[in-house]
Design a protein around this motif. Structure first.
Motif, PDB file in Angstrom:
ATOM      1  N   GLY A  87     -29.630  -6.177  10.854  1.00  0.00           N
ATOM      2  CA  GLY A  87     -30.087  -7.405  11.480  1.00  0.00           C
ATOM      3  C   GLY A  87     -29.976  -8.639  10.617  1.00  0.00           C
ATOM      4  O   GLY A  87     -30.444  -9.718  11.002  1.00  0.00           O
ATOM      5  N   ASN A  88     -29.371  -8.507   9.432  1.00  0.00           N
ATOM      6  CA  ASN A  88     -29.186  -9.664   8.567  1.00  0.00           C
ATOM      7  C   ASN A  88     -27.980 -10.488   9.014  1.00  0.00           C
ATOM      8  O   ASN A  88     -26.990  -9.941   9.515  1.00  0.00           O
ATOM      9  N   LEU A  89     -28.038 -11.795   8.795  1.00  0.00           N
ATOM     10  CA  LEU A  89     -26.962 -12.706   9.158  1.00  0.00           C
ATOM     11  C   LEU A  89     -26.203 -13.139   7.910  1.00  0.00           C
ATOM     12  O   LEU A  89     -26.707 -13.009   6.790  1.00  0.00           O
ATOM     13  N   PRO A  90     -24.985 -13.673   8.059  1.00  0.00           N
ATOM     14  CA  PRO A  90     -24.220 -14.112   6.889  1.00  0.00           C
ATOM     15  C   PRO A  90     -24.941 -15.226   6.124  1.00  0.00           C
ATOM     16  O   PRO A  90     -25.549 -16.120   6.728  1.00  0.00           O
ATOM     17  N   THR A  91     -24.859 -15.170   4.792  1.00  0.00           N
ATOM     18  CA  THR A  91     -25.448 -16.209   3.933  1.00  0.00           C
ATOM     19  C   THR A  91     -24.399 -16.964   3.118  1.00  0.00           C
ATOM     20  O   THR A  91     -24.690 -18.060   2.630  1.00  0.00           O
ATOM     21  N   PHE A  92     -23.229 -16.371   2.936  1.00  0.00           N
ATOM     22  CA  PHE A  92     -22.167 -16.960   2.107  1.00  0.00           C
ATOM     23  C   PHE A  92     -22.669 -17.304   0.704  1.00  0.00           C
ATOM     24  O   PHE A  92     -22.279 -18.306   0.113  1.00  0.00           O
ATOM     25  N   GLY A  93     -23.595 -16.466   0.190  1.00  0.00           N
ATOM     26  CA  GLY A  93     -24.084 -16.645  -1.163  1.00  0.00           C
ATOM     27  C   GLY A  93     -25.082 -17.772  -1.338  1.00  0.00           C
ATOM     28  O   GLY A  93     -25.379 -18.163  -2.478  1.00  0.00           O
ATOM     29  N   THR A  94     -25.637 -18.294  -0.230  1.00  0.00           N
ATOM     30  CA  THR A  94     -26.600 -19.395  -0.302  1.00  0.00           C
ATOM     31  C   THR A  94     -28.006 -18.873  -0.016  1.00  0.00           C
ATOM     32  O   THR A  94     -28.217 -17.671   0.158  1.00  0.00           O
ATOM     33  N   GLU A  95     -28.969 -19.762   0.080  1.00  0.00           N
ATOM     34  CA  GLU A  95     -30.345 -19.408   0.412  1.00  0.00           C
ATOM     35  C   GLU A  95     -30.621 -19.591   1.898  1.00  0.00           C
ATOM     36  O   GLU A  95     -31.782 -19.722   2.306  1.00  0.00           O
ATOM     37  N   PHE A  96     -29.568 -19.626   2.695  1.00  0.00           N
ATOM     38  CA  PHE A  96     -29.700 -19.784   4.138  1.00  0.00           C
ATOM     39  C   PHE A  96     -28.877 -18.710   4.849  1.00  0.00           C
ATOM     40  O   PHE A  96     -27.931 -18.142   4.293  1.00  0.00           O
ATOM     41  N   GLN A  97     -29.234 -18.450   6.101  1.00  0.00           N
ATOM     42  CA  GLN A  97     -28.425 -17.636   6.995  1.00  0.00           C
ATOM     43  C   GLN A  97     -27.775 -18.567   8.008  1.00  0.00           C
ATOM     44  O   GLN A  97     -28.296 -19.647   8.304  1.00  0.00           O
ATOM     45  N   TYR A  98     -26.639 -18.112   8.581  1.00  0.00           N
ATOM     46  CA  TYR A  98     -25.863 -19.013   9.435  1.00  0.00           C
ATOM     47  C   TYR A  98     -25.464 -18.354  10.756  1.00  0.00           C
ATOM     48  O   TYR A  98     -25.169 -17.157  10.817  1.00  0.00           O
ATOM     49  N   ILE A  99     -25.463 -19.185  11.800  1.00  0.00           N
ATOM     50  CA  ILE A  99     -24.895 -18.831  13.098  1.00  0.00           C
ATOM     51  C   ILE A  99     -23.981 -19.980  13.504  1.00  0.00           C
ATOM     52  O   ILE A  99     -23.924 -21.009  12.823  1.00  0.00           O
ATOM     53  N   TRP A 100     -23.259 -19.830  14.626  1.00  0.00           N
ATOM     54  CA  TRP A 100     -22.263 -20.822  15.015  1.00  0.00           C
ATOM     55  C   TRP A 100     -22.495 -21.371  16.429  1.00  0.00           C
ATOM     56  O   TRP A 100     -22.976 -20.660  17.315  1.00  0.00           O
ATOM     57  N   GLU A 101     -22.099 -22.633  16.598  1.00  0.00           N
ATOM     58  CA  GLU A 101     -22.146 -23.273  17.915  1.00  0.00           C
ATOM     59  C   GLU A 101     -20.880 -24.126  18.088  1.00  0.00           C
ATOM     60  O   GLU A 101     -20.671 -25.094  17.362  1.00  0.00           O
ATOM     61  N   PHE A 102     -20.032 -23.719  19.026  1.00  0.00           N
ATOM     62  CA  PHE A 102     -18.742 -24.367  19.274  1.00  0.00           C
ATOM     63  C   PHE A 102     -18.900 -25.351  20.434  1.00  0.00           C
ATOM     64  O   PHE A 102     -19.386 -24.995  21.505  1.00  0.00           O
ATOM     65  N   ASN A 103     -18.455 -26.579  20.227  1.00  0.00           N
ATOM     66  CA  ASN A 103     -18.582 -27.644  21.225  1.00  0.00           C
ATOM     67  C   ASN A 103     -17.202 -28.030  21.755  1.00  0.00           C
ATOM     68  O   ASN A 103     -16.323 -28.406  20.980  1.00  0.00           O
ATOM     69  N   PHE A 104     -17.021 -27.951  23.075  1.00  0.00           N
ATOM     70  CA  PHE A 104     -15.712 -28.172  23.691  1.00  0.00           C
ATOM     71  C   PHE A 104     -15.577 -29.575  24.267  1.00  0.00           C
ATOM     72  O   PHE A 104     -16.568 -30.193  24.680  1.00  0.00           O
ATOM     73  N   ARG A 105     -14.343 -30.041  24.322  1.00  0.00           N
ATOM     74  CA  ARG A 105     -14.071 -31.421  24.705  1.00  0.00           C
ATOM     75  C   ARG A 105     -13.706 -31.623  26.170  1.00  0.00           C
ATOM     76  O   ARG A 105     -13.756 -32.751  26.662  1.00  0.00           O
TER      77      ARG A 105
END
Length: 276
Positions: A87-105
């Motif tokens: 259940g862990n999310l990507p951190t990329f070696g930082t002190e945060f976890q990340y998710i994504w939101e794609f915005n379409f034109r």
């Protein structure tokens, strides 16, 4: 599951490639993917069917209405959360976890078909339609990057497990973008496209939660499981994809009946399949 704070990575045309590269790097360690979409409402409804009976439509009838809506409308946002087996999310070696939101034109709220109340709600939740129109993602470019990222039918095919909540329309809008054409004429062909683009492991929690004594929409189910929204707002695709992942792991941790339950609900999209 990590308690590090979570940041929503906003994706636009200018950073689309770099964000998909990050996603590609994540997949070997984070093979669970939950998603959500935002679109301009449901314009077309089944003719002569009262609202309280729409949930009992046959898969063919449900799909016919879904196809009519998806073919006519345009995607606004796509949210993506990736998780590892704990259940862990990507951190990329930082002190945060990340998710994504794609915005379409492509969607223009001034001229395109919509439910006005849906657009007003999305605006109130923070979606900036002017910004989307000016720097949002070209859906054709998104389709190409998705195909080669490992999320689609490429290097990680068969490894990514997709989780949605009431996900038929989510898959519909994505398949429309990935194929560059209207949805196929029948539900069987559509389900084959879902398997082709998203692989053999696809789950819709809307179908599953009632077997755990839970009912209602995503917010109600999350509340029943004592889950709080930890990033963003409701009706933002990134935040909703994260809440879907939280529900998934809560069910799996609490009362999941292992392999039998997974097999029972695999490829069972709400409204498009019969689930007993």
């Amino acid at each position: 599951m990590s308690t590090l704070p979570i940041i929503v990575r906003k994706v636009w045309q200018f950073n689309l490639v770099s964000e998909f590269h990050l996603i590609h790097q994540c997949l070997p360690r984070f093979p669970f993917a939950s998603m959500d979409t935002e679109f301009p409402g449901t314009v077309y409804q089944p003719v002569g069917v009262p609202a309280h009976l729409r949930s009992s439509l046959s898969p063919a009838a449900f799909y016919a209405v879904m196809k009519q809506n998806v073919d006519a409308l345009k995607l606004i946002q796509f949210g993506l959360t990736l998780s590892d087996t704990h259940g862990n999310l990507p951190t990329f070696g930082t002190e945060f976890q990340y998710i994504w939101e794609f915005n379409f034109r492509e969607f223009d709220c001034d001229v395109d078909l919509q439910i006005p109340e849906s657009i007003s709600l999305l605006k109130s939740q923070g979606i900036d339609f002017v910004k989307n129109k000016h720097i949002g993602i070209d859906s054709r470019h998104f389709a190409f990057m998705f195909r080669v990222s490992g999320l689609g039918p490429s290097s990680h095919y068969g490894r990514v497990m997709w989780v949605t909540f009431h996900g038929s329309y989510d898959f519909g809008y994505l398949i429309k973008i990935l194929t560059g054409r209207e949805l196929p004429d029948n539900v069987y062909e559509f389900r084959m496209l879902v398997r082709f683009f998203f692989g053999p492991m696809v789950y819709d929690l809307k179908n599953m939660v009632r077997f755990f004594g839970l009912h209602g929409g995503l917010e109600r189910v999350a509340k029943s499981l004592n889950l709080d929204r930890v990033a963003g707002k409701s009706h933002q695709a990134g935040s909703d994809s994260l809440l879907i992942m939280q529900v998934f792991w809560a069910l799996r941790k609490g009362c999941w009946n292992g392999k039998m339950m997974m097999e029972k609900f695999n490829q069972k999209l709400y409204g498009l399949t019969t689930c007993y």
